[in-house]
Design an enzyme around this catalytic site. Structure first.
Site, PDB file in Angstrom:
ATOM      1  N   SER B 150     -57.941 -67.434  -4.214  1.00  0.00           N
ATOM      2  CA  SER B 150     -56.823 -66.548  -4.491  1.00  0.00           C
ATOM      3  C   SER B 150     -56.720 -65.490  -3.388  1.00  0.00           C
ATOM      4  O   SER B 150     -56.683 -65.841  -2.207  1.00  0.00           O
ATOM      5  CB  SER B 150     -57.025 -65.928  -5.883  1.00  0.00           C
ATOM      6  OG  SER B 150     -55.878 -65.268  -6.336  1.00  0.00           O
ATOM      7  N   ARG B 220     -52.592 -56.148 -17.260  1.00  0.00           N
ATOM      8  CA  ARG B 220     -53.572 -57.202 -17.465  1.00  0.00           C
ATOM      9  C   ARG B 220     -53.013 -58.353 -18.294  1.00  0.00           C
ATOM     10  O   ARG B 220     -53.328 -59.516 -18.052  1.00  0.00           O
ATOM     11  CB  ARG B 220     -54.806 -56.620 -18.142  1.00  0.00           C
ATOM     12  CG  ARG B 220     -55.947 -57.600 -18.289  1.00  0.00           C
ATOM     13  CD  ARG B 220     -56.381 -58.142 -16.962  1.00  0.00           C
ATOM     14  NE  ARG B 220     -57.656 -58.819 -17.022  1.00  0.00           N
ATOM     15  CZ  ARG B 220     -58.181 -59.490 -16.008  1.00  0.00           C
ATOM     16  NH1 ARG B 220     -57.535 -59.568 -14.861  1.00  0.00           N
ATOM     17  NH2 ARG B 220     -59.348 -60.080 -16.121  1.00  0.00           N
ATOM     18  N   ASP B 377     -51.777 -74.903 -11.237  1.00  0.00           N
ATOM     19  CA  ASP B 377     -51.735 -73.499 -10.810  1.00  0.00           C
ATOM     20  C   ASP B 377     -50.308 -73.156 -10.397  1.00  0.00           C
ATOM     21  O   ASP B 377     -49.838 -73.597  -9.350  1.00  0.00           O
ATOM     22  CB  ASP B 377     -52.704 -73.308  -9.645  1.00  0.00           C
ATOM     23  CG  ASP B 377     -52.788 -71.872  -9.155  1.00  0.00           C
ATOM     24  OD1 ASP B 377     -52.012 -71.020  -9.637  1.00  0.00           O
ATOM     25  OD2 ASP B 377     -53.648 -71.586  -8.300  1.00  0.00           O
ATOM     26  N   HIS B 410     -54.317 -71.266 -12.484  1.00  0.00           N
ATOM     27  CA  HIS B 410     -54.964 -70.529 -11.395  1.00  0.00           C
ATOM     28  C   HIS B 410     -56.441 -70.268 -11.692  1.00  0.00           C
ATOM     29  O   HIS B 410     -57.281 -70.257 -10.803  1.00  0.00           O
ATOM     30  CB  HIS B 410     -54.224 -69.208 -11.187  1.00  0.00           C
ATOM     31  CG  HIS B 410     -54.634 -68.468  -9.960  1.00  0.00           C
ATOM     32  ND1 HIS B 410     -54.518 -69.004  -8.688  1.00  0.00           N
ATOM     33  CD2 HIS B 410     -55.185 -67.226  -9.790  1.00  0.00           C
ATOM     34  CE1 HIS B 410     -54.965 -68.114  -7.800  1.00  0.00           C
ATOM     35  NE2 HIS B 410     -55.364 -67.043  -8.444  1.00  0.00           N
ATOM     36  N   ASP B 411     -56.755 -70.047 -12.956  1.00  0.00           N
ATOM     37  CA  ASP B 411     -58.131 -69.789 -13.370  1.00  0.00           C
ATOM     38  C   ASP B 411     -59.095 -70.899 -12.970  1.00  0.00           C
ATOM     39  O   ASP B 411     -60.308 -70.675 -12.927  1.00  0.00           O
ATOM     40  CB  ASP B 411     -58.187 -69.628 -14.888  1.00  0.00           C
ATOM     41  CG  ASP B 411     -58.446 -68.188 -15.289  1.00  0.00           C
ATOM     42  OD1 ASP B 411     -58.444 -67.315 -14.397  1.00  0.00           O
ATOM     43  OD2 ASP B 411     -58.655 -67.934 -16.478  1.00  0.00           O
TER      44      ASP B 411
END
Lengths: 437, 437
Positions: B150, B220, B377, B410-411
């Site tokens: 990232s 968040r 992602d 993405h994680d």
């Protein structure tokens, strides 16, 4: 020019709500366009989405810029032709555009206070019930069609299940049989932004003479991101800087305010042409410095020195666009309405009473269907429309489905893509023959 | 068990920043794992993403649960094997995990006030420069590799352009050559939520003894939505209600707190194992009522009566998960750091100085490359990695590229998918032979 007139109907009988409570008495705002034919067979109900209203077509007398939010679709000679159909727009309960909502006096209180946070939670099913009552009063037993996009499409789908004998056709555009976890997640973040704004006061901000504008702005910014496709955002904004006038394809944007430039026919702005009877004003148009920047496209031009290097100032055009949209929205939309309408979206799930089986849920439907989705809509993706199509086919229902390869994301349903409008026009042309208009 | 020790290095010389200003003096926190070999050829720098730190691997003495944020990837016998490589984690300037940041005293002020909003804007390029200075002090001229996911991948890419002779390999995972308009848009909404929180006080909230927690929570929550794929959200949360215990595949989630259950190896929680030296606590685990709900999957079970019909209470599990993540984050993350790091993401764009031509921009790179992306992602989509691959190939650079069909969005870059780790392991095995370890 089609002239619209906002009307209102009072209902003195309580309306039982899905939640188990009821609303004691209420008003519904509505508009009609065109004429009901002799056998009352040409009525089309148009349902609105998150922040639109009953003002779906035409303009108000003397207010040339007050076009209804779906004016590209509905009017004389338009795909839904008001020269042939009698079109009805109804503002839903809980809205902030005329029908009874959280900002109105709560009849259960002796002190005349407004509902605020006490306005009951309303569902798509409740709205459909209220719409049916209004149609009773208008003397319309059977609709030629119910039509809607997004949340409006959910109402059209709800009609086929709650009143299967009262409509011939359902036109469900850019919609879904329920929200995904991601859809709910975006709604929840928006709601938290509003609810945790100190000016929200638990929903009773009216008494404090404040508006939770911070939260509304954030909610609207999130919404706008999900209305647009990644591609159209890159095409229209890309990495263009706020302080650099773009040239090439970006000139039109640099010359005016960010809103309304996404597409000639309105785009996201169309979500907002909802303030009843008010001429659309152009508040606070952001100014753009005129710093011509050479011959190539804007995202290829800016020299390194052009960054402001700031965490709080506007640096990129997309930021300017979102802030502008947020500011505008916070000036007119009601915070409690936002909570109510996003919750109605969350709750809609006709398959729920059937163990999650959508085919079983849609067995009750008798209408013929047109479904339309848009390839780049990631909020209500084509796959969600296909779920509905499949469930209808499982029940041998008559269904037409068009997947439009438009670049604009969810917003596409408000725009006048020729393929999209061609499909809708053809469908209503056939319907006109069927009902004899 | 690999034991980690947080270290700090002071730099008394000013660091010139991309913005044109400089930071007068600063400290950098870092950790190292494994041993530098005799010819100093086996050093690997690992760069962190938005809210992680220099604590990339191992645990702190006596704190069994204090695993570094990339512990599944880095350690003895892991894909990046600390028995062979000397691994360095560095906390970036502006962070809130040890290195000099907005919460530290501003040396330019006689009154000892902290930087707050006056902390200078830092860029990926600035971080790379600071990292290079730390490596000078550690006596490391040439790195075997720089690795990051990232935003960390952007730093690895930056290294190849700023110090092309100081690294042999760049390992760039789930990254992009710059942010899209949509990426910037999400960052901007998060920043607006923070900046418009009344407790932000223009960035000088420290003096007011408050923290803009409302804004941090919203930021968040938005982040978490973009870290996950739509599919994994539907699989793990779907439309499950908060007050219904799920069975079938959802049992594990019902049994514990929402976080960390997305995947055995950490998932989004891994973003957060960043508080330096602190054992991870488990604050406020939400309780779930134990109402067994029959035999089918949770999203197919709940009866109509199970809805709470509330706009403000938690109704769906996904809401509970997001609120929990938001609360946890607001308890430890610094608001100014969030602004700074998201801005560093926005600004990164090596092609910018080359008229938008990434191939020209990457001509400076001499390293060999491994790029990895993940099919689901949508924050940094595979297409973005392919842009980098293409630009490198345009320059006849040696590049390996793996697109992993992982469901986690993405994680995924933080999880231990076997195919993903297999690729990285093979790459470092080859590198080990090359550098003779």
């Amino acid at each position: 020019m089609l002239i619209a007139t906002s009307q209102s109907m009072h209902f003195a009988e309580p309306l039982a709500l899905t939640s188990g409570t009821s609303i004691r008495a209420y008003d519904l705002s509505y508009e009609t366009y065109g004429s009901l034919n002799a056998d009352r067979s040409n009525a089309v109900l148009v349902c609105h989405a998150l922040n639109a209203s009953h003002h779906v077509a035409g303009v108000y007398e003397g207010q040339a810029k007050s076009e209804g939010w779906w004016h590209s679709m509905i009017g004389p000679g338009k795909p839904l032709d008001t020269d042939r159909f009698f079109v009805i727009g109804i503002n839903n309960l809980g809205s902030c555009f005329g029908s009874t909502g959280p900002m109105h006096a709560n009849p259960d209180r002796a002190d005349g206070q407004v509902y605020g946070a006490d306005f009951p939670v309303v569902t798509v099913e409740d709205w459909v019930n209220a719409q049916a009552l209004l149609l009773d009063r208008l003397g319309i037993q059977t609709l030629a069609a119910v039509m809607g996009g997004s949340l409006g499409g959910m109402q059209a789908l709800g009609w086929t299940l709650q009143y299967p004998d009262r409509l011939r056709h359902a036109v469900v555009i850019a919609s879904a049989p329920n929200l995904t976890a991601e859809n709910i997640a975006f709604n929840e973040v928006a709601r938290r932004a509003i609810v945790t704004d100190p000016d929200f006061h638990g929903g009773n901000f009216y008494q404090h003479s404040v508006v939770p504008k911070r939260g509304l702005r954030i909610a609207r910014m999130i919404g706008h991101i999900t209305y647009l496709s990644d591609d159209v955002m890159n095409e229209k904004f890309g990495r263009q800087l706020r302080n650099v006038v773009a040239n090439a394809g970006a000139t039109e944007f640099a010359a005016g305010p960010p809103q309304g430039k996404l597409a000639p026919s309105g785009g996201s702005a169309a979500h907002e042409v909802a303030s009843v009877g008010a001429t659309e004003s152009a508040p606070g148009r952001p100014k753009l410095a005129s710093t011509p920047s050479g011959g190539s496209a804007a995202h290829e031009v800016a020299s390194v020195g052009a960054y402001l290097y700031s965490t709080q100032e506007v640096e990129f055009q997309i930021e300017s666009y979102l802030r502008y949209q947020g500011d505008k929205f916070a000036d007119y939309f009601d915070a409690n309405t936002y909570l109510l309408i996003t919750r109605a979206l969350d709750y809609f799930d006709p398959a729920r009473a059937f163990g999650g089986n959508l085919s079983k849920a849609l067995a009750a439907a008798k209408a013929k269907f047109l479904l339309v989705s848009f390839a780049t809509d990631w909020r209500f993706a084509p796959a969600r429309s296909r779920e509905i199509v499949k469930a209808l086919l499982d029940n041998q229902r008559e269904v037409s489905y068009a997947e439009i390869d438009a670049p604009h994301g969810h917003d596409a349903f408000l725009l006048d893509d020729a393929r999209y409008h061609g499909v809708v026009r053809a469908y209503f042309n056939n319907m006109a023959q069927e009902v004899g208009v």
